[in-house]
Design an enzyme around this catalytic site. Structure first.
Site, PDB file in Angstrom:
ATOM      1  N   HIS A  39     -22.207 -11.591 -16.577  1.00 50.15           N
ATOM      2  CA  HIS A  39     -20.868 -12.157 -16.379  1.00 50.15           C
ATOM      3  C   HIS A  39     -20.562 -12.508 -14.926  1.00 50.15           C
ATOM      4  CE1 HIS A  39     -16.991 -13.387 -17.473  1.00 50.15           C
ATOM      5  NE2 HIS A  39     -16.645 -12.420 -18.289  1.00 50.15           N
ATOM      6  N   THR A  57      -7.896 -14.804 -20.972  1.00 48.68           N
ATOM      7  CA  THR A  57      -8.534 -15.634 -19.960  1.00 48.68           C
ATOM      8  C   THR A  57      -7.850 -16.988 -19.850  1.00 48.68           C
ATOM      9  OG1 THR A  57     -10.653 -14.598 -20.476  1.00 48.68           O
ATOM     10  CG2 THR A  57     -10.712 -16.647 -19.218  1.00 48.68           C
TER      11      THR A  57
END
Length: 623
Positions: free
Chosen positions: A332, A445
């Protein structure tokens, strides 16, 4: 839509993949007063009147005092740097993390290849990965030649940065004693040469395979299949090779792995060369003898599975299971989920459009893989033994539940004039409340790639409007035919869209507060009281969001990460016209959270919301 329309630049185009990146607007820095006002509003669902009054005092003291000083320093930084948070975010949100990358810092996707014609049967154990390797190398070459279409909004008014694509391939997160760093070996053809080999892992052993033929074109699936067959034969017919097991060391905590990696390099120049081969490779392919049954099992094993064969530092890898199922993962820190979704969609569309390869065709290249073998001493061998036991314990550290909700999808939501993402976000908040009896600080997000080297911002989804709707819905008096409750649902969903739009414009709360914290930390200024306020963490600040969520778009591709908190959930979903794909994750050791219970409750909530809107509409029509 087809691949050409989405991914390929026309031959005559003057554009190139990265041509707009340097021209992206600088990341905005909000005014301190505006952020603190939004921050105070975001606390309301989580505090009593007394707690909120105390937070209000703390915020006002911060605004008039040290906050103004920190903002001035941050404004100075923002005047010099086009993205004032980029380095801090990488360093402090990711690279200082000392926990193992699995399960805490990898993104995982189950690949539903049967939906595009690649059957999930044992005979595709090697054929599936051979197909995916070919399409990945085609995509890699699109990036190398800069012929991947720049990403833009549907109306072409907003162009997004392609910068994170530079860290999809040929990239590694190198462990450090105190802080990791990202090293990318990727270059476009204009920029110079770039490694083009693939690393295959099987049974704790490592093999190097070329990704291109002698003419510089991606190897055909048949060529990759031949190479994979050689690896399978070697691994399955050689038992207890003394050099196996090094990949498992990468799954340790970052500081211990950094020490063991240093020891590997100190032992010999050969080891340094071998590390370079692995770390600079285009990507990984992991062959795993597990046989997942069902979507949830596939999702979970794609995260853990054969951890002994995962070199977790690498930016991207694909996992092929013995029964023909497949998954993929991404580190990530290197890039965000939107990049993962892009490459997996490309591979699936490629299989759908080109069909399954003709396996009767003889390979043009008879590739003989070379094994990557490390020199080991007794210390490293004992570390491998220790980590093998640790890896076995990690296999079920995260529980995953994946489901396709088929009663309805985004079509129904739009019919009732509710944005699909806001609809699902509100449903997730209601699900958590119904399970746990309180409101969840929720992270969604918000993509920021329209800005220079932009990544993400936090949308704090749990608004006071959502709280009021949920309380009304669960009061026992509203019923599923309440027009009042249906209106409150719409108000909550509309507020969610306002919050998301604000975040996407750079007017979130969390990155700004994070930046002010970084200013204090790097200038030896005492960390302000605001960050110690109980409502700061109760509202999600400092990485305490109980629901970590993201929409993954409008395709069948769905992925996830582990929850942000020990007792929290990861909630990820994609919205089709008549169904919703969703994945929920929770930690095994939590005595509070349960991914399976969350999934079951979510399904019931979605049914209840359907009844609420349909019955409410029916009552309005009668009136």
């Amino acid at each position: 839509m087809n691949r050409e329309a989405i991914y390929y630049l026309p031959e005559e185009s003057s554009e190139s993949t990265f041509c707009y990146d340097e021209d992206r607007p600088k990341l905005p820095l909000p005014a301190l007063d505006h952020t603190l006002k939004r921050y105070l509003e975001s606390l309301k669902p989580f505090g009593t009147a007394e707690e909120l009054e105390n937070s209000k005092r703390i915020i006002e003291t911060f605004r008039k005092g040290v906050g103004a000083k920190l903002q001035a320093i941050l404004e100075q930084r923002a005047s010099k740097e086009k993205n004032w948070v980029e380095k801090w975010w990488e360093d402090y949100a990711y690279c200082t993390l000392r926990l193992p990358l699995i399960p805490y810092c990898v993104m995982v996707q189950p690949l539903l290849l049967s939906t595009v014609g690649l059957e999930t049967i044992p005979e595709n154990f090697l054929k599936g990965p051979a197909t995916c390797l070919h399409h990945n190398m085609v995509f890699w070459k699109l990036l190398r030649t800069e012929k991947l279409r720049p990403i833009a909004s549907v109306d072409k008014k907003v162009i997004f940065s392609a910068d994170l694509y530079r860290r999809l391939y040929n990239t590694v997160r190198l462990p450090g004693l105190e802080m990791d760093k990202v090293q990318s070996y990727f270059k476009t053809e204009r920029e110079g040469s770039c490694p083009s080999h693939i690393i295959i892992l099987y049974g704790g052993r490592i093999f190097k395979v070329p990704g291109l033929d002698a003419q510089g074109e991606p190897l055909a699936p048949q060529d990759f299949l031949f190479a994979l067959q050689q690896i399978q034969h070697k691994v399955e017919n050689e038992v207890d090779a003394p050099h196996i097991g090094v990949p498992v060391l990468t799954n340790d905590d970052r500081t211990t792995w950094a020490r063991n990696r240093d020891r590997l390099m100190e032992l010999s120049q050969h080891n340094r060369d071998m590390l370079q081969e692995v770390e600079s490779a285009v990507a990984l392919m992991i062959l795993d003898t597990h046989e997942p049954t069902g979507y949830s099992d596939l999702s979970q094993l794609a995260l853990t599975g054969d951890i002994h064969s995962k070199w977790t530092d690498k930016s991207c890898g694909t996992i092929a299971f013995k029964n023909g199922q497949m998954g993929c993962y991404g580190e990530h820190c290197c890039y965000d989920g939107s990049i993962s979704m892009s490459i997996s969609l490309y591979v699936m569309m490629s299989i759908l459009e080109e069909g399954v390869p003709d396996w009767t065709v003889t390979p043009k290249e008879h590739i003989l893989p070379s094994e990557v073998v490390f020199d080991l001493d007794d210390t490293l061998r004992s570390e491998i033994v220790r980590m093998e036991q640790v890896a076995n314990e990690m296999k079920t550290s995260v529980i995953v539940s994946m489901d396709q909700f088929q009663l309805y999808g985004k079509g129904f939501m739009k019919k009732h004039k509710i944005h699909p993402d806001a609809y699902v976000q509100t449903a997730l908040l209601l699900t958590y409340y119904r399970l746990h009896g309180n409101f969840a600080p929720t992270y969604e997000t918000a993509m920021m790639r329209q800005y220079y080297k932009g990544r993400t911002e936090t949308c704090r989804s749990c608004s006071i409007e959502a709280v009021r709707f949920i309380e009304e819905m669960e009061s026992g008096t509203a019923g599923t035919g309440s027009t009042k409750c249906a209106k409150m649902f719409r108000v909550a969903a509309n507020r969610q869209m306002e919050l998301m739009n604000e975040a996407r414009q750079g007017n979130g709360v969390d990155r700004h507060l994070f930046g002010l914290w970084c200013v204090a930390y790097e200038n030896d200024i005492p960390i302000p009281e605001l960050y110690d306020d109980p409502l700061y963490s109760k509202s999600g600040g400092g990485g305490n969001f109980m629901l970590s969520t993201s929409t993954l778009g409008y395709t069948i591709n769905c992925g996830y990460v582990a929850p942000m908190c020990t007792d929290g959930y990861g909630c990820f979903y994609s919205m089709l016209e008549d169904s919703i794909w969703a994945i929920f994750s929770a930690y095994r050791d939590s005595t509070i959270s349960s991914a399976h219970k969350f999934q079951q409750t979510f399904r019931q909530v979605m049914e209840d919301l359907h009844a609420l809107l349909e019955n409410g509409a029916e009552i309005e029509n009668k009136l």
